[in-house]
Write a protein that holds these residues in place. Structure first.
Motif, PDB file in Angstrom:
ATOM      1  N   THR A 159       0.778  -1.090  -0.074  1.00  0.00           N
ATOM      2  CA  THR A 159      -0.210   0.013   0.030  1.00  0.00           C
ATOM      3  C   THR A 159       0.796   1.221   0.209  1.00  0.00           C
ATOM      4  O   THR A 159       1.712   1.509   0.944  1.00  0.00           O
ATOM      5  CB  THR A 159      -0.912  -0.015   1.233  1.00  0.00           C
ATOM      6  N   GLN A 160       0.445   2.063  -1.044  1.00  0.00           N
ATOM      7  CA  GLN A 160       1.513   3.327  -0.973  1.00  0.00           C
ATOM      8  C   GLN A 160       0.854   4.605  -0.237  1.00  0.00           C
ATOM      9  O   GLN A 160      -0.163   4.450   0.548  1.00  0.00           O
ATOM     10  CB  GLN A 160       1.496   3.899  -2.364  1.00  0.00           C
ATOM     11  N   MET A 161       1.789   5.535  -0.051  1.00  0.00           N
ATOM     12  CA  MET A 161       1.424   6.773   0.747  1.00  0.00           C
ATOM     13  C   MET A 161       0.514   7.416   0.105  1.00  0.00           C
ATOM     14  O   MET A 161       0.301   7.567  -1.342  1.00  0.00           O
ATOM     15  CB  MET A 161       2.414   7.548   1.021  1.00  0.00           C
ATOM     16  N   GLY A 162      -0.218   8.231   0.505  1.00  0.00           N
ATOM     17  CA  GLY A 162      -1.187   9.248  -0.071  1.00  0.00           C
ATOM     18  C   GLY A 162      -0.642  10.578  -0.706  1.00  0.00           C
ATOM     19  O   GLY A 162      -1.700  11.543  -1.116  1.00  0.00           O
ATOM     20  N   GLY A 163       0.479  10.757  -0.496  1.00  0.00           N
ATOM     21  CA  GLY A 163       1.118  11.871  -1.456  1.00  0.00           C
ATOM     22  C   GLY A 163       1.506  13.109  -0.402  1.00  0.00           C
ATOM     23  O   GLY A 163       1.207  13.010   0.747  1.00  0.00           O
ATOM     24  N   TRP A 164       2.292  13.942  -1.125  1.00  0.00           N
ATOM     25  CA  TRP A 164       2.567  15.244  -0.305  1.00  0.00           C
ATOM     26  C   TRP A 164       1.911  16.438  -0.920  1.00  0.00           C
ATOM     27  O   TRP A 164       1.513  16.703  -1.944  1.00  0.00           O
ATOM     28  CB  TRP A 164       4.153  15.363  -1.051  1.00  0.00           C
ATOM     29  N   TYR A 165       1.475  17.271   0.286  1.00  0.00           N
ATOM     30  CA  TYR A 165       0.722  18.297   0.040  1.00  0.00           C
ATOM     31  C   TYR A 165       1.321  19.797   0.457  1.00  0.00           C
ATOM     32  O   TYR A 165       1.911  19.495   1.550  1.00  0.00           O
ATOM     33  CB  TYR A 165      -0.692  18.253   0.659  1.00  0.00           C
ATOM     34  N   ASP A 174     -11.600  20.871   1.169  1.00  0.00           N
ATOM     35  CA  ASP A 174     -10.381  21.253   0.663  1.00  0.00           C
ATOM     36  C   ASP A 174      -9.476  20.781  -0.466  1.00  0.00           C
ATOM     37  O   ASP A 174      -8.777  20.977  -0.909  1.00  0.00           O
ATOM     38  CB  ASP A 174      -9.201  20.699   1.830  1.00  0.00           C
ATOM     39  N   LEU A 175     -10.315  19.776  -1.109  1.00  0.00           N
ATOM     40  CA  LEU A 175      -9.881  19.192  -2.225  1.00  0.00           C
ATOM     41  C   LEU A 175     -10.157  19.927  -3.598  1.00  0.00           C
ATOM     42  O   LEU A 175      -9.787  19.676  -4.738  1.00  0.00           O
ATOM     43  CB  LEU A 175     -10.309  17.784  -2.604  1.00  0.00           C
ATOM     44  N   GLN A 176     -11.369  21.093  -3.421  1.00  0.00           N
ATOM     45  CA  GLN A 176     -11.873  21.722  -4.599  1.00  0.00           C
ATOM     46  C   GLN A 176     -10.627  22.458  -5.298  1.00  0.00           C
ATOM     47  O   GLN A 176      -9.905  23.200  -4.572  1.00  0.00           O
ATOM     48  CB  GLN A 176     -12.692  22.526  -4.190  1.00  0.00           C
ATOM     49  N   GLY A 177     -10.335  22.360  -6.239  1.00  0.00           N
ATOM     50  CA  GLY A 177      -9.438  23.132  -7.257  1.00  0.00           C
ATOM     51  C   GLY A 177      -7.956  22.664  -6.786  1.00  0.00           C
ATOM     52  O   GLY A 177      -7.012  23.227  -7.446  1.00  0.00           O
ATOM     53  N   LEU A 178      -7.588  21.640  -6.232  1.00  0.00           N
ATOM     54  CA  LEU A 178      -6.400  21.282  -5.659  1.00  0.00           C
ATOM     55  C   LEU A 178      -5.658  20.565  -7.132  1.00  0.00           C
ATOM     56  O   LEU A 178      -6.288  19.856  -7.725  1.00  0.00           O
ATOM     57  CB  LEU A 178      -6.540  19.995  -4.905  1.00  0.00           C
ATOM     58  N   LYS A 179      -4.586  21.277  -7.492  1.00  0.00           N
ATOM     59  CA  LYS A 179      -3.760  20.650  -8.542  1.00  0.00           C
ATOM     60  C   LYS A 179      -2.789  19.700  -8.097  1.00  0.00           C
ATOM     61  O   LYS A 179      -1.993  20.151  -7.545  1.00  0.00           O
ATOM     62  CB  LYS A 179      -2.919  21.996  -9.295  1.00  0.00           C
ATOM     63  N   MET A 180      -3.229  18.486  -8.589  1.00  0.00           N
ATOM     64  CA  MET A 180      -2.182  17.424  -8.139  1.00  0.00           C
ATOM     65  C   MET A 180      -1.768  16.544  -9.160  1.00  0.00           C
ATOM     66  O   MET A 180      -2.370  16.193 -10.138  1.00  0.00           O
ATOM     67  CB  MET A 180      -3.127  16.671  -6.986  1.00  0.00           C
ATOM     68  N   ARG A 181      -0.568  16.242  -8.902  1.00  0.00           N
ATOM     69  CA  ARG A 181       0.337  15.505  -9.906  1.00  0.00           C
ATOM     70  C   ARG A 181      -0.321  13.920  -9.659  1.00  0.00           C
ATOM     71  O   ARG A 181       0.145  13.271  -8.754  1.00  0.00           O
ATOM     72  CB  ARG A 181       1.691  15.375  -9.679  1.00  0.00           C
ATOM     73  N   ILE A 182      -1.276  13.588 -10.348  1.00  0.00           N
ATOM     74  CA  ILE A 182      -1.712  12.183 -10.220  1.00  0.00           C
ATOM     75  C   ILE A 182      -2.672  12.094 -11.652  1.00  0.00           C
ATOM     76  O   ILE A 182      -3.163  12.825 -12.323  1.00  0.00           O
ATOM     77  CB  ILE A 182      -2.812  12.033  -9.044  1.00  0.00           C
ATOM     78  N   ALA A 183      -2.480  10.959 -12.103  1.00  0.00           N
ATOM     79  CA  ALA A 183      -2.943  10.479 -13.390  1.00  0.00           C
ATOM     80  C   ALA A 183      -3.921   9.210 -13.518  1.00  0.00           C
ATOM     81  O   ALA A 183      -3.927   8.439 -12.325  1.00  0.00           O
ATOM     82  CB  ALA A 183      -1.865  10.352 -14.635  1.00  0.00           C
ATOM     83  N   GLY A 184      -4.286   8.940 -14.958  1.00  0.00           N
ATOM     84  CA  GLY A 184      -4.996   7.700 -14.973  1.00  0.00           C
ATOM     85  C   GLY A 184      -6.332   7.397 -14.087  1.00  0.00           C
ATOM     86  O   GLY A 184      -6.992   8.608 -13.859  1.00  0.00           O
ATOM     87  N   LEU A 185      -6.541   6.317 -13.711  1.00  0.00           N
ATOM     88  CA  LEU A 185      -7.845   6.143 -13.095  1.00  0.00           C
ATOM     89  C   LEU A 185      -7.988   6.746 -11.741  1.00  0.00           C
ATOM     90  O   LEU A 185      -9.014   7.304 -11.402  1.00  0.00           O
ATOM     91  CB  LEU A 185      -7.978   4.546 -12.880  1.00  0.00           C
ATOM     92  N   ALA A 186      -6.932   6.662 -10.997  1.00  0.00           N
ATOM     93  CA  ALA A 186      -7.013   7.631  -9.730  1.00  0.00           C
ATOM     94  C   ALA A 186      -7.220   9.128  -9.762  1.00  0.00           C
ATOM     95  O   ALA A 186      -8.094   9.763  -9.168  1.00  0.00           O
ATOM     96  CB  ALA A 186      -5.517   7.518  -9.035  1.00  0.00           C
ATOM     97  N   GLY A 187      -6.763   9.654 -11.228  1.00  0.00           N
ATOM     98  CA  GLY A 187      -7.004  10.886 -11.450  1.00  0.00           C
ATOM     99  C   GLY A 187      -8.581  11.260 -11.712  1.00  0.00           C
ATOM    100  O   GLY A 187      -9.150  12.274 -11.356  1.00  0.00           O
ATOM    101  N   ALA A 216       0.153  19.385  -4.829  1.00  0.00           N
ATOM    102  CA  ALA A 216       0.256  18.213  -4.315  1.00  0.00           C
ATOM    103  C   ALA A 216       0.862  17.115  -5.246  1.00  0.00           C
ATOM    104  O   ALA A 216       0.419  17.351  -6.698  1.00  0.00           O
ATOM    105  CB  ALA A 216      -1.002  17.657  -3.570  1.00  0.00           C
ATOM    106  N   THR A 217       1.365  16.220  -4.705  1.00  0.00           N
ATOM    107  CA  THR A 217       1.675  15.052  -5.658  1.00  0.00           C
ATOM    108  C   THR A 217       1.595  13.789  -4.805  1.00  0.00           C
ATOM    109  O   THR A 217       1.871  13.699  -3.690  1.00  0.00           O
ATOM    110  CB  THR A 217       3.346  15.144  -6.271  1.00  0.00           C
ATOM    111  N   GLU A 218       1.249  12.562  -5.699  1.00  0.00           N
ATOM    112  CA  GLU A 218       1.556  11.257  -5.115  1.00  0.00           C
ATOM    113  C   GLU A 218       2.659  10.707  -5.742  1.00  0.00           C
ATOM    114  O   GLU A 218       3.141  11.201  -6.972  1.00  0.00           O
ATOM    115  CB  GLU A 218       0.295  10.461  -5.350  1.00  0.00           C
ATOM    116  N   PHE A 219       3.650   9.761  -5.167  1.00  0.00           N
ATOM    117  CA  PHE A 219       4.693   9.220  -5.786  1.00  0.00           C
ATOM    118  C   PHE A 219       4.648   7.638  -5.422  1.00  0.00           C
ATOM    119  O   PHE A 219       3.772   7.005  -6.012  1.00  0.00           O
ATOM    120  CB  PHE A 219       5.915   9.817  -5.376  1.00  0.00           C
TER     121      PHE A 219
END
Length: 374
Positions: A159-165, A174-187, A216-219
């Motif tokens: 299980t991965q971490m939920g990323g950096w914010y 708080d998620l409204q308009g959040l620009k996050m590096r995340i792609a694909g199905l999760a995006g 923010a970004t997930e890795f």
């Protein structure tokens, strides 16, 4: 023949065989099997030694098992094709095989993601059970035939971490308009909650965070993340990465090339792949705990996602699955099988495993797992 006579004759015979040097035949593989030289395109850079390392580990195991007959040369992302094109390179025969994650091809066909991970489905251990004993691998390969591919699991990060914010994320608002590096199905899932997904290459993430181009970004998780210094510009480190509860990294083989392999080689490929698959998660499980302590010491601030955010994300994921199932029969077939297995898995997981782990975590929090604890 008495015992002393038997032992004497056995010793003489053994010594003669050793002296002659020809009594013990070379392994059948070394004598009879063809020499194979294949190329493998990885989706990962060498800097991610644990996840990239699955490919050279697999190649080493295979070469040793065949007495050097089956050689596999591994190329990191960008050396032959860009990382995200590795699976396509195996499909079209540019290389014989690839080491990648199925959801990288989700834009080509959403059903590719089912062999890797779907948000809120399995942990790494549950995914292994589904793959090897729940029919998951067979279903995935049925789907892959149309893309001239055969696949076997080749690693898991757990299980991965939920990323950096850059700021705290406490509510869905708080998620409204959040620009996050995340792609694909999760995006696609998070976009339903107002997140604006961004596709950014790994090497460009830090600068984008520092400049505020993204929020923010997930890795991956602590061990891989620790190399990138995200805590300096986005200190809030959330968990869990519910979109990757147990992501399977896979080996993808060009089916035309695979079909030409002798059965002995096919068996060895499966065996070496499974060993690599299980070993990768063991590596992550050993490297992530000390890496997390180092990140916290360097300024990372750990935060759990709130139940509100997790529940809203779960509901959003189910909406996406309903949409994809209506559009794509292969996705629907795999997803419905995963649901059935998931239900029984988490029913059982509540008993012995969960209770044992929870008890031990309580002892850890009470300081009783340290050496010489009272």
């Amino acid at each position: 023949m008495d015992r002393r006579s038997f032992l004497t004759r056995a010793s003489i015979g053994g010594a003669a065989a050793a002296a002659g040097g020809t009594a013990l035949a070379a392994p059948a593989i070394a004598q009879d099997m063809p020499s194979i030289n294949w190329r493998m395109a990885s989706s990962f850079p060498t800097s991610l030694d644990t996840i990239y390392g699955g490919a050279p580990e697999f190649a080493k195991r295979l070469e040793e098992a065949t007495d050097g007959k089956f050689k596999l040369q591994v190329f990191a992302a960008g050396e032959i094709v860009p990382g995200l094109d590795a699976i396509n390179a195996a499909t079209d025969g540019t290389v014989e095989c690839a080491h990648s994650v199925g959801y990288y091809n989700w834009g080509k066909d959403p059903a590719f993601a089912c062999g890797a991970d779907l948000p809120f489905t399995f942990s790494g251990r549950a995914k292994a059970a589904y793959n090897y004993h729940g029919g998951g691998l067979e279903r995935y390969n049925e789907f892959l035939e149309q893309y001239n591919l055969v696949s076997f699991p080749g690693g898991n990060t757990g299980t991965q971490m939920g990323g950096w914010y850059r700021k705290e994320i406490n509510t869905v608002a708080d998620l409204q308009g959040l620009k996050m590096r995340i792609a694909g199905l999760a995006g696609r899932v998070l976009s339903k909650l107002g997140v604006v997904p961004q596709q950014i290459a790994g090497g460009d993430i830090y600068a984008a965070l520092e400049k505020g181009t993204i929020d923010a970004t997930e890795f991956v998780g602590p061990y891989d993340d620790s190399k990138l210094g995200f805590q300096k510009v986005a200190p809030y480190y959330y968990y869990p990465g519910f979109w990757e509860g147990g992501p399977t990294v896979s080996f993808f083989f060009n089916k035309a090339q695979w079909d030409q392999l002798p059965d002995t080689y096919k068996s060895l490929v499966r065996t070496c792949a499974q060993a690599t698959d299980q070993n990768m998660q063991a590596k992550y499980d050993s490297k992530n705990p000390p890496a997390l302590k180092e990140l916290v010491a360097a300024g990372a601030q750990l935060r759990p996602f709130s139940e509100e955010i997790l529940t809203a994300s779960f509901d959003a994921a189910n909406e996406v699955y309903a949409e994809l199932s209506a559009e794509n029969e292969w996705f629907k077939t795999q997803y419905e099988a995963m649901l059935e297995f998931r239900n029984d898995w988490y029913l059982y997981a509540q008993t012995a495993e969960y209770t044992f782990d929870t008890f031990m975590m309580i002892q850890q929090r009470n300081g009783k797992l340290t050496p010489n604890a009272g």
